[in-house]
Each structure stands twice: as structure tokens, then as C-alpha cells.
Write a protein that holds these residues in place. Structure first.
Motif, PDB file in Angstrom:
ATOM      1  N   PRO A  54       0.798  -1.239   0.000  1.00  0.00           N
ATOM      2  CA  PRO A  54       0.000   0.000   0.000  1.00  0.00           C
ATOM      3  C   PRO A  54       0.824   1.279   0.000  1.00  0.00           C
ATOM      4  O   PRO A  54       0.359   2.312  -0.499  1.00  0.00           O
ATOM      5  N   GLU A  55       2.033   1.240   0.556  1.00  0.00           N
ATOM      6  CA  GLU A  55       2.889   2.430   0.562  1.00  0.00           C
ATOM      7  C   GLU A  55       3.165   2.943  -0.851  1.00  0.00           C
ATOM      8  O   GLU A  55       3.486   4.129  -1.042  1.00  0.00           O
ATOM      9  N   LEU A  56       3.020   2.067  -1.838  1.00  0.00           N
ATOM     10  CA  LEU A  56       3.331   2.438  -3.218  1.00  0.00           C
ATOM     11  C   LEU A  56       2.176   3.115  -3.943  1.00  0.00           C
ATOM     12  O   LEU A  56       2.371   3.688  -5.020  1.00  0.00           O
ATOM     13  N   TYR A  57       0.979   3.035  -3.388  1.00  0.00           N
ATOM     14  CA  TYR A  57      -0.159   3.576  -4.137  1.00  0.00           C
ATOM     15  C   TYR A  57      -1.240   4.226  -3.266  1.00  0.00           C
ATOM     16  O   TYR A  57      -1.996   5.084  -3.747  1.00  0.00           O
ATOM     17  N   ALA A  58      -1.359   3.843  -1.997  1.00  0.00           N
ATOM     18  CA  ALA A  58      -2.537   4.237  -1.214  1.00  0.00           C
ATOM     19  C   ALA A  58      -2.343   5.471  -0.335  1.00  0.00           C
ATOM     20  O   ALA A  58      -3.327   5.972   0.214  1.00  0.00           O
ATOM     21  N   ILE A  59      -1.127   5.956  -0.168  1.00  0.00           N
ATOM     22  CA  ILE A  59      -0.923   7.122   0.696  1.00  0.00           C
ATOM     23  C   ILE A  59      -1.742   8.329   0.232  1.00  0.00           C
ATOM     24  O   ILE A  59      -2.433   8.965   1.047  1.00  0.00           O
ATOM     25  N   PRO A  60      -1.740   8.665  -1.067  1.00  0.00           N
ATOM     26  CA  PRO A  60      -2.570   9.811  -1.501  1.00  0.00           C
ATOM     27  C   PRO A  60      -4.067   9.570  -1.287  1.00  0.00           C
ATOM     28  O   PRO A  60      -4.815  10.532  -1.084  1.00  0.00           O
ATOM     29  N   TRP A  61      -4.507   8.316  -1.339  1.00  0.00           N
ATOM     30  CA  TRP A  61      -5.923   8.016  -1.116  1.00  0.00           C
ATOM     31  C   TRP A  61      -6.363   8.529   0.250  1.00  0.00           C
ATOM     32  O   TRP A  61      -7.330   9.270   0.377  1.00  0.00           O
ATOM     33  N   PHE A  62      -5.627   8.078   1.271  1.00  0.00           N
ATOM     34  CA  PHE A  62      -6.075   8.332   2.633  1.00  0.00           C
ATOM     35  C   PHE A  62      -5.638   9.692   3.168  1.00  0.00           C
ATOM     36  O   PHE A  62      -6.329  10.300   3.980  1.00  0.00           O
ATOM     37  N   LEU A  63      -4.494  10.170   2.712  1.00  0.00           N
ATOM     38  CA  LEU A  63      -4.003  11.462   3.195  1.00  0.00           C
ATOM     39  C   LEU A  63      -4.895  12.607   2.718  1.00  0.00           C
ATOM     40  O   LEU A  63      -4.996  13.649   3.376  1.00  0.00           O
ATOM     41  N   THR A  64      -5.569  12.418   1.584  1.00  0.00           N
ATOM     42  CA  THR A  64      -6.452  13.457   1.042  1.00  0.00           C
ATOM     43  C   THR A  64      -7.912  13.000   1.005  1.00  0.00           C
ATOM     44  O   THR A  64      -8.753  13.688   0.420  1.00  0.00           O
ATOM     45  N   MET A  65      -8.204  11.852   1.641  1.00  0.00           N
ATOM     46  CA  MET A  65      -9.550  11.262   1.586  1.00  0.00           C
ATOM     47  C   MET A  65     -10.048  11.198   0.143  1.00  0.00           C
ATOM     48  O   MET A  65     -11.160  11.568  -0.184  1.00  0.00           O
ATOM     49  N   PHE A  66      -9.131  10.746  -0.741  1.00  0.00           N
ATOM     50  CA  PHE A  66      -9.402  10.426  -2.139  1.00  0.00           C
ATOM     51  C   PHE A  66      -9.545  11.645  -3.054  1.00  0.00           C
ATOM     52  O   PHE A  66      -9.752  11.488  -4.259  1.00  0.00           O
ATOM     53  N   THR A  67      -9.418  12.871  -2.537  1.00  0.00           N
ATOM     54  CA  THR A  67      -9.558  14.041  -3.398  1.00  0.00           C
ATOM     55  C   THR A  67      -8.401  14.166  -4.394  1.00  0.00           C
ATOM     56  O   THR A  67      -8.541  14.837  -5.422  1.00  0.00           O
ATOM     57  N   HIS A  68      -7.276  13.529  -4.086  1.00  0.00           N
ATOM     58  CA  HIS A  68      -6.126  13.581  -4.984  1.00  0.00           C
ATOM     59  C   HIS A  68      -6.332  12.684  -6.207  1.00  0.00           C
ATOM     60  O   HIS A  68      -5.686  12.896  -7.238  1.00  0.00           O
ATOM     61  N   VAL A  69      -7.208  11.706  -6.102  1.00  0.00           N
ATOM     62  CA  VAL A  69      -7.299  10.699  -7.164  1.00  0.00           C
ATOM     63  C   VAL A  69      -8.644  10.674  -7.884  1.00  0.00           C
ATOM     64  O   VAL A  69      -8.770  10.038  -8.935  1.00  0.00           O
ATOM     65  N   PHE A  70      -9.669  11.327  -7.339  1.00  0.00           N
ATOM     66  CA  PHE A  70     -10.984  11.326  -7.974  1.00  0.00           C
ATOM     67  C   PHE A  70     -11.407  12.743  -8.349  1.00  0.00           C
ATOM     68  O   PHE A  70     -11.098  13.701  -7.633  1.00  0.00           O
TER      69      PHE A  70
END
Length: 303
Positions: A54-70
């Protein structure tokens, strides 16, 4: 808007923005990784064997509550649902994203997975949220509990409940831990004085007690199955006892491993996850916590 954000951050992003947030983020990722093992062990094993953590892909998901990816239109739907649930619900959203991509991920190599998440694939957000809500309905709360959650929202474990695992233990174990309280609730148990109350066995979990026969006979959960850890698996990691293997294969739902404190429970959990069995969890703190609650029964009273 400010008041909403002021309530949102302490609930879902508590201490995420400290100068040194490493312990908070790493614990979150470790709990997320175990949640993947709980809900989709085949996918978990595939990603772990590749070293795609998860360190390779999920940090932006949770650190921004998905606003970085959606995009914003998907965030509206996601956050509207998020506000209806507890602080760890985003973990299940993350699991749901992976499960929506599972067929692709299972066919991909490490480098292909890196490329896939370098630009977030198109996700059906409504389908994702429906699946996350479905998982929330049967996932024991303690499965995704964290030490670093906001203590004003989620009080720390009391003296009668074992503490949540340390980061090192979270990373070393595949199957997540379930609290004694959640075990009692899942098994619809009562203390010895009230045990004769009828139980709904149709939705009961499968409880695998991996202690020795002697320890099992001295007290165990009603309807639990004794599968001593030292004789549970063959040399190639398959289940060694045909009758128990048949029970496990036929069971649909929660599988709880009961053991003493030590490595036996987590090791059995790892084996079952490696066999792609879903909803496997290990009793947190050992059987002594169940004994103190008065829900164990002697061998002759086993139902």
C-alpha cells in the motif's frame, strides 16, 4: 463549510497532518492491508508476493480522503457516504477500489501495477460505495481499529480488552485481530448463567480453536472446532484434517481463530489467508480474555 471541515478532519484525518505523521500513516496502511487480506485474500497474496504494498499507491488516497485521485463529482458522492459512517470507513472504500480492479490486478506484474496507479483508473464510484457499505455491514469493528484513532471519538481499549497490535505486529501478520467483545457478539454468546438462551446458528462464525486437545477440553467456546496448530497443515501448507477441511470449505462467513497468546494463532491465520479463505481473523489477546468473560464451556457441555 468551515464547521463541517473542522469536524471532518479530526474524525477521518486525526493527526494526519502532524510534522511527523509517519506512525499514523504507516498504521493506517497496515490496517488497510489486513482489511484486504480479510475481504479478498487471493488479491492480497498476489500483491504481497509481488511486493506491491500500500505504501506504493494508497498514501494519496487516505491522506487526502481520495480528493487527490478522484474528480470533484465523484468526491461529492464519496464524502456524502463517508459522513454517514465511522472514522475507519475509508479503509473499506480503499478495499472496494482494489476489488473493483481485482481481475486486472491479478493479471498484472509489479511494473504494470505501478503504471496502473500512476494515473488512477476509472472507478465506478457508486458501485464502489455500495460494496464498501456492504462490507461495513459484516466487518467487525475491531478488524479495522487503530491505536491512533481520535480518542474522543473512539475511546482506547479498557483494562478488560487487550490493546490493539503495535505497528510491527500489524505488518508481520496477515489475518487481522478481532477483539474478545466482537467475538462474543459475533457468536451471540452469553455468560454461563445465561447460555441456554437459543442462538441463531445460521449466521454463526466458524470458530477454530488451535490449542491442544487438553487445553480445549478445559474450556472453549460453544460449537468451536478443535484444530491443534501443530497438526493443522501438511508440509505443503494444505489443511491436514479432512473433516475440518470440509467444514471450512462449506462455511460462508466469519472464521475466528482462537489461541493462547503467542505465534500459533497468527501462523494459522497466515496459512488460511494463503489458502485464499476470506474473512479470517485471530482473537486478540488470547483465550484468557474470553475465560474472564465467562463464555467458555467445558468439553462435556459442548453444543
Amino acid at each position: 463549510a468551515y464547521a463541517t471541515l473542522s469536524a471532518f478532519v479530526p474524525k477521518y484525518l486525526y493527526n494526519f497532518f502532524l510534522k511527523d505523521n509517519s506512525a499514523i500513516v504507516q498504521e493506517y496502511l497496515a490496517v488497510f492491508n489486513q482489511a484486504v487480506a480479510f475481504h479478498d485474500p487471493q488479491l492480497y497474496c498476489h500483491l504481497e508476493q509481488m511486493g506491491f504494498m500500500p505504501e506504493l499507491y494508497a498514501i494519496p488516497w487516505f491522506l487526502t480522503m481520495f480528493t487527490h485521485v478522484f474528480p470533484l463529482e465523484k468526491i461529492f458522492h464519496l464524502w456524502d457516504t463517508l459522513l454517514l459512517y465511522e472514522s475507519n470507513f475509508p479503509i473499506l472504500v480503499g478495499v472496494s477500489i482494489l476489488m473493483q480492479l481485482r481481475e486486472t490486478l491479478l493479471s498484472f506484474s509489479f511494473n504494470e501495477c505501478i503504471l496502473l496507479f500512476s494515473d488512477m483508473p476509472d472507478i465506478d464510484i457508486l458501485r464502489c460505495l455500495i460494496e464498501a457499505r456492504r462490507m461495513a455491514g459484516f466487518t467487525p469493528t475491531s478488524i479495522i481499529a487503530r491505536r491512533h484513532d481520535n480518542p474522543e471519538i473512539v475511546p482506547p481499549a479498557s483494562g478488560v480488552e487487550p490493546e490493539i497490535l503495535s505497528l510491527g505486529d500489524l505488518r508481520s501478520e496477515a489475518a487481522p485481530r478481532i477483539s474478545p467483545k466482537d467475538v462474543v457478539e459475533a457468536c451471540q454468546l452469553q455468560s454461563a448463567s445465561a447460555r441456554r438462551r437459543p442462538r441463531d446458528k445460521s449466521s454463526s462464525p466458524l470458530v477454530l480453536d488451535v490449542r491442544s486437545h487438553e487445553e480445549f477440553s478445559q474450556g472453549h467456546l460453544p460449537s468451536s472446532v478443535n484444530m491443534p496448530s501443530d497438526a493443522a497443515f501438511t508440509a505443503d501448507g494444505q489443511l491436514a484434517l479432512p473433516s475440518i477441511a470440509k467444514q471450512i470449505a462449506a462455511h460462508k462467513g466469519l472464521i475466528i481463530i482462537v489461541a493462547n497468546r503467542g505465534k500459533a494463532g497468527p501462523e494459522v491465520g497466515r496459512h488460511l489467508v494463503d489458502l485464499s479463505l476470506p474473512q479470517v481473523c485471530v482473537l486478540r489477546g488470547g483465550v484468557s480474555y474470553l475465560r474472564a468473560s465467562g463464555v467458555l464451556t467445558a468439553y462435556q457441555d459442548n453444543e
